[in-house]
Design a protein around this motif. Structure first.
Motif, PDB file in Angstrom:
ATOM      1  N   GLU A   1       0.802  -1.221   0.000  1.00  0.00           N
ATOM      2  CA  GLU A   1       0.000   0.000   0.000  1.00  0.00           C
ATOM      3  C   GLU A   1       0.832   1.267   0.000  1.00  0.00           C
ATOM      4  OE1 GLU A   1      -2.753  -0.223   3.259  1.00  0.00           O
ATOM      5  OE2 GLU A   1      -3.942  -1.816   2.317  1.00  0.00           O
ATOM      6  N   THR A   2       2.084   1.193   0.441  1.00  0.00           N
ATOM      7  CA  THR A   2       2.870   2.423   0.588  1.00  0.00           C
ATOM      8  C   THR A   2       4.206   2.345  -0.154  1.00  0.00           C
ATOM      9  OG1 THR A   2       4.121   1.713   2.536  1.00  0.00           O
ATOM     10  CG2 THR A   2       1.951   2.676   2.940  1.00  0.00           C
ATOM     11  N   ILE A   3       4.788   3.512  -0.353  1.00  0.00           N
ATOM     12  CA  ILE A   3       6.094   3.605  -1.005  1.00  0.00           C
ATOM     13  C   ILE A   3       7.174   2.951  -0.136  1.00  0.00           C
ATOM     14  CG2 ILE A   3       7.897   5.250  -1.703  1.00  0.00           C
ATOM     15  CD1 ILE A   3       5.740   6.992  -2.847  1.00  0.00           C
ATOM     16  N   ASP A   4       7.055   3.118   1.192  1.00  0.00           N
ATOM     17  CA  ASP A   4       8.033   2.498   2.087  1.00  0.00           C
ATOM     18  C   ASP A   4       8.031   0.984   1.948  1.00  0.00           C
ATOM     19  OD1 ASP A   4       8.851   4.899   3.046  1.00  0.00           O
ATOM     20  OD2 ASP A   4       7.774   4.781   4.962  1.00  0.00           O
ATOM     21  N   GLN A   5       6.856   0.406   1.909  1.00  0.00           N
ATOM     22  CA  GLN A   5       6.760  -1.047   1.732  1.00  0.00           C
ATOM     23  C   GLN A   5       7.385  -1.462   0.410  1.00  0.00           C
ATOM     24  OE1 GLN A   5       2.516  -1.438   2.026  1.00  0.00           O
ATOM     25  NE2 GLN A   5       2.519  -1.672   4.270  1.00  0.00           N
ATOM     26  N   ARG A   6       7.042  -0.726  -0.631  1.00  0.00           N
ATOM     27  CA  ARG A   6       7.585  -1.043  -1.952  1.00  0.00           C
ATOM     28  C   ARG A   6       9.109  -0.954  -1.953  1.00  0.00           C
ATOM     29  NH1 ARG A   6       7.679   3.199  -6.644  1.00  0.00           N
ATOM     30  NH2 ARG A   6       9.177   3.907  -5.111  1.00  0.00           N
ATOM     31  N   ASN A   7       9.644   0.108  -1.354  1.00  0.00           N
ATOM     32  CA  ASN A   7      11.097   0.283  -1.338  1.00  0.00           C
ATOM     33  C   ASN A   7      11.791  -0.848  -0.602  1.00  0.00           C
ATOM     34  OD1 ASN A   7      10.829   2.576  -2.811  1.00  0.00           O
ATOM     35  ND2 ASN A   7      11.082   3.989  -1.085  1.00  0.00           N
ATOM     36  N   PHE A   8      11.232  -1.242   0.547  1.00  0.00           N
ATOM     37  CA  PHE A   8      11.809  -2.344   1.301  1.00  0.00           C
ATOM     38  C   PHE A   8      11.831  -3.619   0.452  1.00  0.00           C
ATOM     39  CE2 PHE A   8      11.183  -6.179   3.836  1.00  0.00           C
ATOM     40  CZ  PHE A   8      12.302  -6.133   4.656  1.00  0.00           C
ATOM     41  N   LEU A   9      10.709  -3.914  -0.187  1.00  0.00           N
ATOM     42  CA  LEU A   9      10.602  -5.148  -0.977  1.00  0.00           C
ATOM     43  C   LEU A   9      11.577  -5.136  -2.155  1.00  0.00           C
ATOM     44  CD1 LEU A   9       6.736  -5.313  -0.806  1.00  0.00           C
ATOM     45  CD2 LEU A   9       8.282  -7.067   0.116  1.00  0.00           C
ATOM     46  N   MET A  10      11.733  -3.977  -2.780  1.00  0.00           N
ATOM     47  CA  MET A  10      12.679  -3.862  -3.898  1.00  0.00           C
ATOM     48  C   MET A  10      14.101  -4.131  -3.428  1.00  0.00           C
ATOM     49  SD  MET A  10      11.403  -0.647  -6.181  1.00  0.00           S
ATOM     50  CE  MET A  10      12.594  -0.749  -7.509  1.00  0.00           C
ATOM     51  N   LEU A  11      14.426  -3.535  -2.283  1.00  0.00           N
ATOM     52  CA  LEU A  11      15.762  -3.692  -1.713  1.00  0.00           C
ATOM     53  C   LEU A  11      16.060  -5.152  -1.409  1.00  0.00           C
ATOM     54  CD1 LEU A  11      17.661  -1.317  -1.118  1.00  0.00           C
ATOM     55  CD2 LEU A  11      17.079  -1.562   1.309  1.00  0.00           C
ATOM     56  N   GLU A  12      15.044  -5.876  -0.976  1.00  0.00           N
ATOM     57  CA  GLU A  12      15.212  -7.284  -0.619  1.00  0.00           C
ATOM     58  C   GLU A  12      15.175  -8.194  -1.845  1.00  0.00           C
ATOM     59  OE1 GLU A  12      15.926  -8.553   2.419  1.00  0.00           O
ATOM     60  OE2 GLU A  12      16.126  -6.478   3.074  1.00  0.00           O
ATOM     61  N   GLY A  13      14.897  -7.628  -3.002  1.00  0.00           N
ATOM     62  CA  GLY A  13      14.911  -8.430  -4.222  1.00  0.00           C
ATOM     63  C   GLY A  13      13.634  -9.207  -4.490  1.00  0.00           C
ATOM     64  N   CYS A  14      12.550  -8.807  -3.846  1.00  0.00           N
ATOM     65  CA  CYS A  14      11.256  -9.436  -4.116  1.00  0.00           C
ATOM     66  C   CYS A  14      10.899  -9.196  -5.592  1.00  0.00           C
ATOM     67  CB  CYS A  14      10.195  -8.822  -3.198  1.00  0.00           C
ATOM     68  SG  CYS A  14       8.601  -9.638  -3.272  1.00  0.00           S
ATOM     69  N   ASN A  15      10.347 -10.194  -6.276  1.00  0.00           N
ATOM     70  CA  ASN A  15      10.088 -10.057  -7.705  1.00  0.00           C
ATOM     71  C   ASN A  15       8.898  -9.148  -8.019  1.00  0.00           C
ATOM     72  OD1 ASN A  15      10.867 -13.239  -7.245  1.00  0.00           O
ATOM     73  ND2 ASN A  15      11.993 -12.273  -8.934  1.00  0.00           N
ATOM     74  N   ASP A  16       7.761  -9.477  -7.406  1.00  0.00           N
ATOM     75  CA  ASP A  16       6.511  -8.823  -7.799  1.00  0.00           C
ATOM     76  C   ASP A  16       5.739  -8.317  -6.589  1.00  0.00           C
ATOM     77  OD1 ASP A  16       7.060  -9.707 -10.444  1.00  0.00           O
ATOM     78  OD2 ASP A  16       6.119 -11.639  -9.988  1.00  0.00           O
TER      79      ASP A  16
ATOM     80  N   GLY B   1      -1.179  -4.718  -4.827  1.00  0.00           N
ATOM     81  CA  GLY B   1      -1.745  -3.943  -3.734  1.00  0.00           C
ATOM     82  C   GLY B   1      -2.240  -2.583  -4.172  1.00  0.00           C
ATOM     83  N   TYR B   2      -2.909  -1.904  -3.237  1.00  0.00           N
ATOM     84  CA  TYR B   2      -3.544  -0.623  -3.537  1.00  0.00           C
ATOM     85  C   TYR B   2      -2.525   0.430  -3.971  1.00  0.00           C
ATOM     86  CZ  TYR B   2      -7.502  -2.690  -0.974  1.00  0.00           C
ATOM     87  OH  TYR B   2      -8.517  -3.498  -0.541  1.00  0.00           O
ATOM     88  N   HIS B   3      -1.250   0.265  -3.571  1.00  0.00           N
ATOM     89  CA  HIS B   3      -0.214   1.193  -4.010  1.00  0.00           C
ATOM     90  C   HIS B   3      -0.191   1.291  -5.541  1.00  0.00           C
ATOM     91  CE1 HIS B   3       3.583   3.275  -4.333  1.00  0.00           C
ATOM     92  NE2 HIS B   3       4.119   2.282  -5.002  1.00  0.00           N
ATOM     93  N   TYR B   4      -0.427   0.154  -6.185  1.00  0.00           N
ATOM     94  CA  TYR B   4      -0.430   0.123  -7.652  1.00  0.00           C
ATOM     95  C   TYR B   4      -1.838   0.246  -8.205  1.00  0.00           C
ATOM     96  CZ  TYR B   4       4.405  -1.308  -7.256  1.00  0.00           C
ATOM     97  OH  TYR B   4       5.739  -1.341  -6.964  1.00  0.00           O
ATOM     98  N   SER B   5      -2.714  -0.605  -7.737  1.00  0.00           N
ATOM     99  CA  SER B   5      -4.094  -0.558  -8.214  1.00  0.00           C
ATOM    100  C   SER B   5      -4.988  -1.425  -7.340  1.00  0.00           C
ATOM    101  CB  SER B   5      -4.180  -1.065  -9.657  1.00  0.00           C
ATOM    102  OG  SER B   5      -5.527  -1.258 -10.032  1.00  0.00           O
ATOM    103  N   ARG B   6      -6.204  -0.968  -7.135  1.00  0.00           N
ATOM    104  CA  ARG B   6      -7.218  -1.825  -6.527  1.00  0.00           C
ATOM    105  C   ARG B   6      -7.670  -2.851  -7.563  1.00  0.00           C
ATOM    106  NH1 ARG B   6      -9.883   0.307  -1.411  1.00  0.00           N
ATOM    107  NH2 ARG B   6      -8.381   1.944  -0.911  1.00  0.00           N
ATOM    108  N   PRO B   7      -8.377  -3.893  -7.118  1.00  0.00           N
ATOM    109  CA  PRO B   7      -9.002  -4.776  -8.103  1.00  0.00           C
ATOM    110  C   PRO B   7      -9.992  -3.963  -8.947  1.00  0.00           C
ATOM    111  CG  PRO B   7      -9.082  -5.752  -5.901  1.00  0.00           C
ATOM    112  CD  PRO B   7      -8.628  -4.327  -5.738  1.00  0.00           C
TER     113      PRO B   7
END
Ligand code: C2E
Ligand code: MG
Ligand code: MG
Ligand code: MG
Length: 290
Positions: free
Chosen positions: A240-255, A258-264
């Motif tokens: 949902e947030t930029i912080d979450q996204r940044n952490f996941l990117m740093l850790e090398g998560c692939n995909d 969530g609402y940060h990108y788009s709701r269903p």
């Protein structure tokens, strides 16, 4: 005095139970009619590659357009549909509709992407699941690589011979298999090498507080590292947030999803996103997407 109170409580309790039992029965009856009345529909949520922001797939999420109650989310009717077995014909409809919709998008010239379907453990107990999936594919003309199935850890925990055999049959058809809500099942990790799995979807509950809770951060890092060692793709749910996204990117998560990108989105909205064919821009953090 206590006795009187107890009796009153009891009466209140039974009256309450009766109301709930009746509501339940009404719900079950209208659920039975819903398929015939074409009241189900699917929303689609993009799955996004973290590094590029590109849409790499979608998850189909069931909705019930109830004549009186409006759009009912799956949490409010799928448990009931599972208890009374209706999830089997409903799930069959979902499979058919997802294949039809995805093929229609492909025929319109949109980028070919896999669409994921949630399967109930009850569908795995039907002996004809492979047949049902094969029919959905052949009737739509969709290639199997564009259908992904999401299963739960609890399905793998039961690990009956029949389930294992069925998973291999489905894998052999050419489908992708993902484990949904990963980390919530209290299960042994040994199934990860026993079953033909392609992807782990990290449950939203770990992602939610990842920026403030070091334990959640540690769990996510460990899941990503383990998944990659096992040559699995990893997706984080509920971003949902930029912080979450940044952490996941740093850790090398692939995909991520969530609402940060788009709701269903309804099928039309999903199609618009696919047609644009552009990376999903991060939304301004304080702007709640609709
Ligand atoms: P799921 O498979 O884990 O699907 C993800 C759920 O998280 C969806 O809820 C989605 O709307 C929600 N979600 C996505 N991004 C975010 C976010 O950033 N924040 C928050 N708070 N939530 C987010 P939904 O659509 O209500 O579906 C709930 C569950 O119902 C699904 O969880 C899945 O287990 C089940 N379900 C949905 N469609 C089907 C279906 O066709 N068949 C079966 N058997 N189950 C289904
Ligand atoms: Mg899912
Ligand atoms: Mg999930
Ligand atoms: Mg979840």
């Amino acid at each position: 005095h206590a006795k009187k109170l107890g009796r009153n409580n009891y009466q209140f309790f039974t009256a309450d139970l009766n109301v709930r039992a009746r509501q339940r029965l009404e719900m079950e009856n209208s659920l039975r009619l819903a398929l015939d009345h074409r009241e189900f529909l699917l929303h689609y949520q993009p799955l996004v590659e973290l590094e590029s922001g590109r849409i790499v797939g979608a998850e189909a999420l069931l909705r019930w357009q109830h004549p009186e109650q409006g759009l009912v989310p799956p949490g409010e009717f799928i448990p009931l549909a599972e208890e009374c077995g209706l999830i089997v014909p409903i799930g069959e409809w979902v499979l058919g509709e997802v294949c039809r919709q995805n093929k229609a998008w492909q025929d319109e010239g949109l980028t070919k992407l896999p669409v994921a379907v949630n399967l109930s453990p009850l569908q795995f107990r039907q002996r004809n699941l492979e047949e049902v999936i094969r029919r959905a594919l052949s009737e739509s003309g969709l290639a199997p690589e564009y259908l992904e199935i999401e299963i739960t850890e609890s399905l793998l925990m039961s690990a009956e011979e029949q389930t294992i055999a069925l998973l291999y049959q489905l894998k052999n058809l050419g489908l992708n298999i993902a484990i949904d809500d990963f980390g919530t099942g209290y299960s042994s990790l040994s199934y990860l090498k026993l079953f033909p799995i392609d992807k782990l979807k990290i449950d939203r509950s770990f992602v939610r507080d990842v920026s403030s809770d070091p334990d959640d951060a540690a769990i996510i890092s460990a899941i990503i590292a383990m998944a990659h060692r096992l040559r699995l793709r990893v997706l984080a749910e509920g971003v949902e947030t930029i912080d979450q996204r940044n952490f996941l990117m740093l850790e090398g998560c692939n995909d991520a999803q969530g609402y940060h990108y788009s709701r269903p989105l309804p099928a039309e909205g999903m199609k618009t996103l696919l047609r644009k064919g552009q990376p999903l821009p991060p939304l301004p953090e304080n702007l709640d997407p609709v």
